[in-house]
Scaffold this motif. Structure first.
Motif, PDB file in Angstrom:
ATOM      1  N   PHE A 177       6.687  -2.312  -4.207  1.00 29.24           N
ATOM      2  CA  PHE A 177       5.642  -1.465  -3.814  1.00 29.24           C
ATOM      3  C   PHE A 177       4.946  -1.025  -5.444  1.00 29.24           C
ATOM      4  O   PHE A 177       3.625  -1.086  -5.439  1.00 29.24           O
ATOM      5  CB  PHE A 177       5.996  -0.348  -2.945  1.00 29.24           C
ATOM      6  CG  PHE A 177       6.368  -0.830  -1.674  1.00 29.24           C
ATOM      7  CD1 PHE A 177       5.354  -1.553  -0.873  1.00 29.24           C
ATOM      8  CD2 PHE A 177       7.672  -0.812  -1.128  1.00 29.24           C
ATOM      9  CE1 PHE A 177       5.945  -2.137   0.462  1.00 29.24           C
ATOM     10  CE2 PHE A 177       7.819  -1.237   0.222  1.00 29.24           C
ATOM     11  CZ  PHE A 177       6.788  -1.948   0.775  1.00 29.24           C
ATOM     12  N   PHE A 178       5.677  -0.540  -6.247  1.00 31.22           N
ATOM     13  CA  PHE A 178       5.617   0.303  -7.354  1.00 31.22           C
ATOM     14  C   PHE A 178       4.383  -0.519  -8.163  1.00 31.22           C
ATOM     15  O   PHE A 178       3.408  -0.002  -8.544  1.00 31.22           O
ATOM     16  CB  PHE A 178       6.776   0.586  -8.023  1.00 31.22           C
ATOM     17  CG  PHE A 178       6.426   1.607  -9.255  1.00 31.22           C
ATOM     18  CD1 PHE A 178       6.436   2.828  -9.170  1.00 31.22           C
ATOM     19  CD2 PHE A 178       5.852   1.084 -10.476  1.00 31.22           C
ATOM     20  CE1 PHE A 178       6.125   3.707 -10.141  1.00 31.22           C
ATOM     21  CE2 PHE A 178       5.443   1.756 -11.591  1.00 31.22           C
ATOM     22  CZ  PHE A 178       5.641   3.312 -11.535  1.00 31.22           C
ATOM     23  N   ASN A 179       4.806  -1.872  -8.292  1.00 32.12           N
ATOM     24  CA  ASN A 179       4.203  -2.760  -9.323  1.00 32.12           C
ATOM     25  C   ASN A 179       2.903  -2.940  -8.715  1.00 32.12           C
ATOM     26  O   ASN A 179       1.709  -2.939  -9.541  1.00 32.12           O
ATOM     27  CB  ASN A 179       4.863  -3.859  -9.686  1.00 32.12           C
ATOM     28  CG  ASN A 179       6.244  -3.492 -10.582  1.00 32.12           C
ATOM     29  OD1 ASN A 179       6.174  -2.461 -11.083  1.00 32.12           O
ATOM     30  ND2 ASN A 179       7.494  -4.353 -10.295  1.00 32.12           N
ATOM     31  N   PRO A 180       2.640  -3.496  -7.375  1.00 36.10           N
ATOM     32  CA  PRO A 180       1.374  -3.942  -6.978  1.00 36.10           C
ATOM     33  C   PRO A 180       0.292  -2.654  -6.958  1.00 36.10           C
ATOM     34  O   PRO A 180      -0.840  -2.871  -7.266  1.00 36.10           O
ATOM     35  CB  PRO A 180       1.734  -4.659  -5.699  1.00 36.10           C
ATOM     36  CG  PRO A 180       2.920  -4.260  -5.255  1.00 36.10           C
ATOM     37  CD  PRO A 180       3.863  -4.133  -6.446  1.00 36.10           C
ATOM     38  N   LEU A 181       1.008  -1.407  -6.793  1.00 31.55           N
ATOM     39  CA  LEU A 181       0.122  -0.397  -6.773  1.00 31.55           C
ATOM     40  C   LEU A 181      -0.163   0.030  -7.859  1.00 31.55           C
ATOM     41  O   LEU A 181      -1.562   0.383  -8.209  1.00 31.55           O
ATOM     42  CB  LEU A 181       1.114   0.904  -5.940  1.00 31.55           C
ATOM     43  CG  LEU A 181       1.186   0.933  -4.561  1.00 31.55           C
ATOM     44  CD1 LEU A 181       2.131   1.700  -4.259  1.00 31.55           C
ATOM     45  CD2 LEU A 181      -0.144   1.168  -3.924  1.00 31.55           C
ATOM     46  N   TYR A 182       0.486  -0.281  -8.947  1.00 29.41           N
ATOM     47  CA  TYR A 182       0.093   0.087 -10.309  1.00 29.41           C
ATOM     48  C   TYR A 182      -0.997  -0.788 -10.730  1.00 29.41           C
ATOM     49  O   TYR A 182      -2.055  -0.498 -11.492  1.00 29.41           O
ATOM     50  CB  TYR A 182       1.329  -0.076 -11.445  1.00 29.41           C
ATOM     51  CG  TYR A 182       0.972  -0.275 -12.944  1.00 29.41           C
ATOM     52  CD1 TYR A 182       0.495   0.782 -13.427  1.00 29.41           C
ATOM     53  CD2 TYR A 182       1.269  -1.414 -13.410  1.00 29.41           C
ATOM     54  CE1 TYR A 182       0.431   0.642 -14.875  1.00 29.41           C
ATOM     55  CE2 TYR A 182       1.050  -1.485 -14.760  1.00 29.41           C
ATOM     56  CZ  TYR A 182       0.844  -0.408 -15.501  1.00 29.41           C
ATOM     57  OH  TYR A 182       0.714  -0.675 -16.670  1.00 29.41           O
ATOM     58  N   GLU A 183      -1.026  -1.983 -10.428  1.00 31.35           N
ATOM     59  CA  GLU A 183      -2.291  -3.055 -10.707  1.00 31.35           C
ATOM     60  C   GLU A 183      -3.267  -2.799  -9.873  1.00 31.35           C
ATOM     61  O   GLU A 183      -4.344  -2.873 -10.561  1.00 31.35           O
ATOM     62  CB  GLU A 183      -1.466  -4.445 -10.456  1.00 31.35           C
ATOM     63  CG  GLU A 183      -0.405  -5.110 -11.321  1.00 31.35           C
ATOM     64  CD  GLU A 183      -0.856  -4.894 -12.840  1.00 31.35           C
ATOM     65  OE1 GLU A 183      -2.121  -5.511 -13.037  1.00 31.35           O
ATOM     66  OE2 GLU A 183      -0.150  -4.548 -13.653  1.00 31.35           O
ATOM     67  N   PHE A 428      -0.505   6.293  -8.960  1.00 33.91           N
ATOM     68  CA  PHE A 428      -1.217   5.696  -7.671  1.00 33.91           C
ATOM     69  C   PHE A 428      -0.933   6.455  -6.236  1.00 33.91           C
ATOM     70  O   PHE A 428      -1.434   6.177  -5.420  1.00 33.91           O
ATOM     71  CB  PHE A 428      -0.828   4.239  -7.484  1.00 33.91           C
ATOM     72  CG  PHE A 428       0.854   4.206  -7.763  1.00 33.91           C
ATOM     73  CD1 PHE A 428       1.565   4.736  -6.393  1.00 33.91           C
ATOM     74  CD2 PHE A 428       1.464   3.626  -8.659  1.00 33.91           C
ATOM     75  CE1 PHE A 428       2.735   4.310  -6.274  1.00 33.91           C
ATOM     76  CE2 PHE A 428       2.778   3.321  -8.778  1.00 33.91           C
ATOM     77  CZ  PHE A 428       3.470   3.856  -7.766  1.00 33.91           C
ATOM     78  N   MET A 429      -0.106   7.643  -6.757  1.00 33.50           N
ATOM     79  CA  MET A 429       0.063   8.725  -5.425  1.00 33.50           C
ATOM     80  C   MET A 429      -0.760   9.665  -5.416  1.00 33.50           C
ATOM     81  O   MET A 429      -0.346  10.751  -4.841  1.00 33.50           O
ATOM     82  CB  MET A 429       1.558   9.002  -5.199  1.00 33.50           C
ATOM     83  CG  MET A 429       2.341   7.596  -4.704  1.00 33.50           C
ATOM     84  SD  MET A 429       4.198   8.022  -4.337  1.00 33.50           S
ATOM     85  CE  MET A 429       3.567   8.580  -2.804  1.00 33.50           C
ATOM     86  N   ALA A 430      -1.730   9.897  -6.127  1.00 32.55           N
ATOM     87  CA  ALA A 430      -2.361  11.288  -6.641  1.00 32.55           C
ATOM     88  C   ALA A 430      -3.236  11.708  -5.256  1.00 32.55           C
ATOM     89  O   ALA A 430      -3.248  12.903  -5.157  1.00 32.55           O
ATOM     90  CB  ALA A 430      -3.540  10.998  -7.569  1.00 32.55           C
TER      91      ALA A 430
END
Length: 450
Positions: A177-183, A428-430
């Protein structure tokens, strides 16, 4: 597109204390669309009146204050059907219609059975004028650019939103989840949250059309500058607006009038600056001298930062090309991380009632990017766009104000974690800041009791 403000509009519709609604928001943020969509979903029919396209409608408000006569005339001239409780009446582009705004008092007092929603560009300017205004007779609501969460839904990434919504504790986000959210966040920095720009990307994947959409919005804003009643202020508004990328590119992002124009003084430009603030095209963040309540009592009115209403507009105004999207972390770190700070400020203003502040001291130099008020507590927040996430200023802030600091927060590209009283929130969680602070405080309380 799914907009979460629909939930607030539904609460307004169902409230026993409902008054005529004034929906505020910058040009092209989606005010008209959201009201029509709201009417389509939750009413039997919608009666739409645009006072810019049909200036003759204004006459009905100038000749009488009898709301039944006003509505009868509007129905006759437009052919629209209006049924109490079952029709959403939309008055659009009312910013230049003081009589229409004033009439909301009589709709509130004499005809509460009618559901009325008003909108207009530069309404913040109109409402700031000392004219006859229906104080206490209207409800206000603010529509802001689309959040990153709304962007994800528009982009077809509901699975990522469902995952983020399911988080109820502070623990690392799995790479899947982390990597696609970052992109995806990089994409959001490119498009911003203006609906037209988001649409050009999410539906057509057309970068050129998205760039044109942002340019068109900026041009529309710059044309609006000429609507200041004092023509001498027009070039000053324009100079302040165009200086904002340069202001945010500085190491110290404090607003300086000399960046606008050599030798410029505050008293010459403060009216122009206030126009931009009232129009909500910019967010003005004051320096705070201490994390105490009421927060406004500790404002240093001579020191402030300016941020744009939308991160995508800032990128376009700064003429940063979308190709930066592919260059690793460059988009986050470009011109001193200004896009990242603007993005964070943008999401904080939608979650917390009180406008964030910042804190700094000159000698030795320390600066905390934002102070937010959550209920009756103030939390220091640092924004890190570089790989180095050492929080010198947060540490110093805690030393200076140990009794006021329940929790410190840092936005960065690192994973979600709670290290003693330092909460690291992935950028991405702001949109989940309020919830995450709540989880962290509960986790701290649990660990202390154990």
């Amino acid at each position: 597109m799914e907009r979460f403000i629909l939930d607030n509009l539904l609460k307004w519709k169902n409230s026993h204390y409902r008054k005529p609604l004034i929906l505020k928001g910058v040009r092209q943020v989606g005010k008209t669309w959201i009201l029509k969509e709201f009417g389509k979903r939750y009413y039997e029919n919608t009666a739409y009146f645009n006072f810019d396209e049909n200036e003759e409608y204004k006459q009905f408000f100038e000749t009488t204050k009898d709301v039944n006569r006003i509505l009868q005339n509007l129905m006759l001239v437009s052919g629209e059907k209006i049924v109490p409780e079952k029709t959403l009446i939309i008055f659009d582009e009312i910013q230049d219609c003081p009589k229409v705004i004033n009439a909301m008092k009589y709709f509130c007092e004499n005809a509460p059975q009618y559901h009325i929603a008003c909108a207009g560009s530069l309404l913040g300017i109109a409402l700031a004028k000392p004219s006859s205004f229906p104080v206490g007779k209207v409800n206000f609501m603010q529509i802001d650019p689309m959040t990153f969460k709304e962007f994800l839904i528009a982009n077809g990434d509901e699975n990522l939103v469902k995952y983020l919504d399911s988080i109820n504790t502070i623990e690392p986000i799995p790479d899947a989840f982390f990597n696609p959210l970052y992109e995806k966040l990089k994409m959001y920095y490119i498009t911003g949250g203006m609906p037209e720009s988001v649409l050009m990307w999410t539906e057509a994947r057309d970068v050129s059309a998205m760039q044109d959409a942002l340019s068109g919005i900026i041009n529309a804003y710059e044309r609006d500058f000429a609507k200041h009643p004092d023509t001498h202020e027009f070039p000053k508004i324009s100079m302040i607006w165009k200086s904002i990328p340069s202001q945010l590119a500085k190491e110290n992002k404090k607003f300086l009038y000399k960046v606008v124009k050599e030798g410029a003084r505050a008293r010459e430009y403060e009216d122009a600056l206030q126009w931009l603030v009232d129009a909500r095209l910019v967010h003005k963040v004051y320096r705070s001298s201490a994390p105490r309540l009421p927060i406004a009592a500790y404002d240093d009115l001579s020191a402030f930062k300016l941020y744009l209403v939308d991160v995508g507009l800032l990128r376009r105004l700064a003429q940063l090309a979308p190709t930066a999207f592919g260059d690793g972390n460059r988009l986050f770190t470009e011109f001193k991380g200004a896009l990242t700070e603007n993005y964070v400020l943008q999401t904080l203003t939608t979650q917390f009632e009180v406008t964030p502040r910042y804190w700094s001291q000159a000698n030795p130099p320390y600066e905390v990017d934002f102070l937010i008020q959550r209920e009756n507590d103030i939390f220091p927040i640092e924004v890190k766009s570089e790989d180095n996430t050492t929080s010198r200023s947060l540490k110093k802030f805690k030393e200076l104000f140990p009794d006021q600091v329940k929790l410190r927060a840092r936005f960065s590209l690192d994973n979600l974690k709670l290290d003693d009283d330092l909460l690291n929130i992935p950028l991405f969680m702001a949109d989940y800041t309020d919830q995450l602070i709540g989880f962290a405080l509960e986790q701290k309380k649990t660990s202390i009791s154990l």
